[in-house]
Write a protein that holds these residues in place. Structure first.
Motif, mmCIF file in Angstrom:
data_model
loop_
_atom_site.group_PDB
_atom_site.id
_atom_site.type_symbol
_atom_site.label_atom_id
_atom_site.label_comp_id
_atom_site.label_asym_id
_atom_site.label_seq_id
_atom_site.Cartn_x
_atom_site.Cartn_y
_atom_site.Cartn_z
ATOM 1 N N UNK A 274 -44.774 78.135 -16.307
ATOM 2 C CA UNK A 274 -44.231 79.465 -16.618
ATOM 3 C C UNK A 274 -43.486 79.418 -17.944
ATOM 4 N N UNK A 275 -43.621 80.465 -18.732
ATOM 5 C CA UNK A 275 -42.939 80.506 -20.022
ATOM 6 C C UNK A 275 -41.445 80.769 -19.829
ATOM 7 N N UNK A 276 -40.681 80.524 -20.869
ATOM 8 C CA UNK A 276 -39.227 80.726 -20.835
ATOM 9 C C UNK A 276 -38.902 82.078 -21.459
ATOM 10 N N UNK A 277 -38.327 83.012 -20.700
ATOM 11 C CA UNK A 277 -37.905 84.273 -21.318
ATOM 12 C C UNK A 277 -36.679 84.056 -22.190
ATOM 13 N N UNK A 278 -36.680 84.676 -23.356
ATOM 14 C CA UNK A 278 -35.546 84.592 -24.273
ATOM 15 C C UNK A 278 -34.971 85.994 -24.435
ATOM 16 N N UNK A 279 -33.699 86.151 -24.090
ATOM 17 C CA UNK A 279 -33.057 87.467 -24.106
ATOM 18 C C UNK A 279 -31.980 87.556 -25.179
ATOM 19 N N UNK A 280 -31.733 88.772 -25.634
ATOM 20 C CA UNK A 280 -30.520 89.100 -26.368
ATOM 21 C C UNK A 280 -29.586 89.780 -25.384
ATOM 22 N N UNK A 281 -28.307 89.421 -25.415
ATOM 23 C CA UNK A 281 -27.373 89.982 -24.441
ATOM 24 C C UNK A 281 -26.048 90.326 -25.116
ATOM 25 N N UNK A 282 -25.364 91.287 -24.537
ATOM 26 C CA UNK A 282 -24.030 91.696 -24.970
ATOM 27 C C UNK A 282 -23.212 92.029 -23.735
ATOM 28 N N UNK A 283 -21.878 92.043 -23.841
ATOM 29 C CA UNK A 283 -21.066 92.463 -22.688
ATOM 30 C C UNK A 283 -21.363 93.905 -22.311
ATOM 31 N N UNK A 284 -21.380 94.193 -21.033
ATOM 32 C CA UNK A 284 -21.618 95.564 -20.577
ATOM 33 C C UNK A 284 -20.421 96.461 -20.871
ATOM 34 N N UNK A 285 -19.233 95.863 -20.963
ATOM 35 C CA UNK A 285 -18.016 96.626 -21.239
ATOM 36 C C UNK A 285 -17.314 96.058 -22.459
ATOM 37 N N UNK A 286 -16.663 96.947 -23.209
ATOM 38 C CA UNK A 286 -15.857 96.550 -24.373
ATOM 39 C C UNK A 286 -16.647 95.711 -25.357
ATOM 40 N N UNK A 287 -17.885 96.084 -25.586
ATOM 41 C CA UNK A 287 -18.720 95.337 -26.520
ATOM 42 C C UNK A 287 -18.376 95.693 -27.963
ATOM 43 N N UNK A 288 -18.754 94.821 -28.878
ATOM 44 C CA UNK A 288 -18.608 95.096 -30.303
ATOM 45 C C UNK A 288 -19.355 96.391 -30.636
ATOM 46 N N UNK A 289 -18.792 97.242 -31.502
ATOM 47 C CA UNK A 289 -19.448 98.528 -31.799
ATOM 48 C C UNK A 289 -20.876 98.404 -32.305
ATOM 49 N N UNK A 290 -21.225 97.270 -32.924
ATOM 50 C CA UNK A 290 -22.571 97.105 -33.462
ATOM 51 C C UNK A 290 -23.484 96.271 -32.571
ATOM 52 N N UNK A 291 -22.974 95.824 -31.426
ATOM 53 C CA UNK A 291 -23.768 94.953 -30.564
ATOM 54 C C UNK A 291 -25.012 95.654 -30.032
#
Length: 309
Positions: A274-291
């Motif tokens: 099985x291949x490895x999924x690669x994700x981009x992630x950010x906090x669901x709350x109080x994230x950086x404005x540009x995240x």
């Protein structure tokens, strides 16, 4: 003072300064006054006085010290868990505004090649800069507030409080010791010179697992046909040395294996893995404005790539 009142006391005690909190956090994470002092570029005696001053002000012991190691008390553990994500944000707020905005991109062992184009597109679209932050933690610094967005290999924990989008998939390869010592299992020595292995063949072999940032665990195989966990590692370097020492085989994403070569390791192609999924992630709350903008630019539009929170 009980554990629940430690953090609340920080807002009421004028004697608590940022240097006290930074010093405590460094010792708590390094589990060593010596290593923490090196990290903060200060002397160990000064750091010891700083942490003791914090304990005196709070009226509670935060650390249990022995001649060999440092451990957190219950109060210290609670304070660390509360401070770890807050202190980097506080430092950023107090930093004098100058120049363009900076987004911190966290990663563990290696950034995918696709991130080069993504970072360039983000900087061109927003005028902001990107600072690369390597952290050998499960969430690449998101859990401690040291990164604003992160590249995560494998599945994103559903209870981590993150929003994520699928960036790409990476193939897996097997890693075997080049010159297996006597301690190495006979089954590993028997396949060490092969060029290709099938995913199902690994079920009969001992497995070396990076339990902190790795993306391959025995649970990926069907129950009853899983490799035996022979050795664990806390980072990519420990993983490499454990495989080279003959404790078992390793499995890694192909780009990571290509970048982290080792004279004592051979990498083999894996069929039907099985291949490895690669994700981009950010906090669901109080994230950086540009995240969120960064995640949007990384959305490939392929099935399963839409952002999930």
């Amino acid at each position: 003072m009980n554990d629940d009142s430690v953090l609340a006391a920080l807002t009421a005690l004028d004697g608590v300064e940022l240097r006290h909190l930074r010093g405590f956090l460094a010792v708590a994470e390094e589990r060593s006054f010596t290593h923490a002092a090196d990290r903060l570029r200060t002397g160990q005696p000064a750091l010891t006085r700083t942490v003791r001053a914090l304990e005196t002000t709070l009226g509670v012991r935060l650390l249990d010290r022995t001649t060999r190691r440092v451990e957190l008390t219950d109060a210290g553990r609670r304070l660390h868990d509360d401070l770890a994500p807050l202190l980097p944000r506080l430092a950023a707020v107090l930093r004098p505004p100058a120049g363009r905005a900076i987004l911190r991109l966290g990663f563990t062992s290696l950034l995918p090649a696709a991130c080069t184009t993504l970072v360039a597109s983000f900087e061109a679209a927003t005028g902001a800069g990107v600072r690369l932050v390597r952290r050998d933690t499960p969430l690449a610094g998101l859990e401690t507030g040291e990164s604003d967005v992160a590249v995560l290999r494998g599945e994103v924990p559903p209870d981590a409080g993150l929003c994520s989008t699928l960036l790409l998939h990476e193939p897996r390869v097997a890693a075997l010791p080049r010159n297996a010592p006597e301690r190495t299992a006979a089954a590993v020595r028997a396949v060490a010179r092969r060029r290709v292995l099938d995913w199902t063949e690994l079920a009969g072999l001992p497995l070396v697992v990076n339990t902190v940032t790795g993306s391959t665990r025995p649970e990926l195989w069907p129950e009853g046909r899983r490799p035996r966990l022979s050795c664990t590692a806390g980072n990519i370097d420990e993983w490499l040395e454990s495989v080279a020492a003959g404790y078992g085989i390793g499995v890694a994403p192909e780009p990571v294996a290509r970048r982290h070569t080792h004279p004592g390791i051979r990498y083999l192609r894996l069929k039907n893995a099985p291949s490895v999924p690669v994700h981009l992630a950010r906090p669901a709350r109080d994230a950086h404005p540009l995240a969120e903008r960064f995640l949007t630019l990384g959305d490939t539009g392929t099935p399963g790539s839409a952002a999930l929170c």
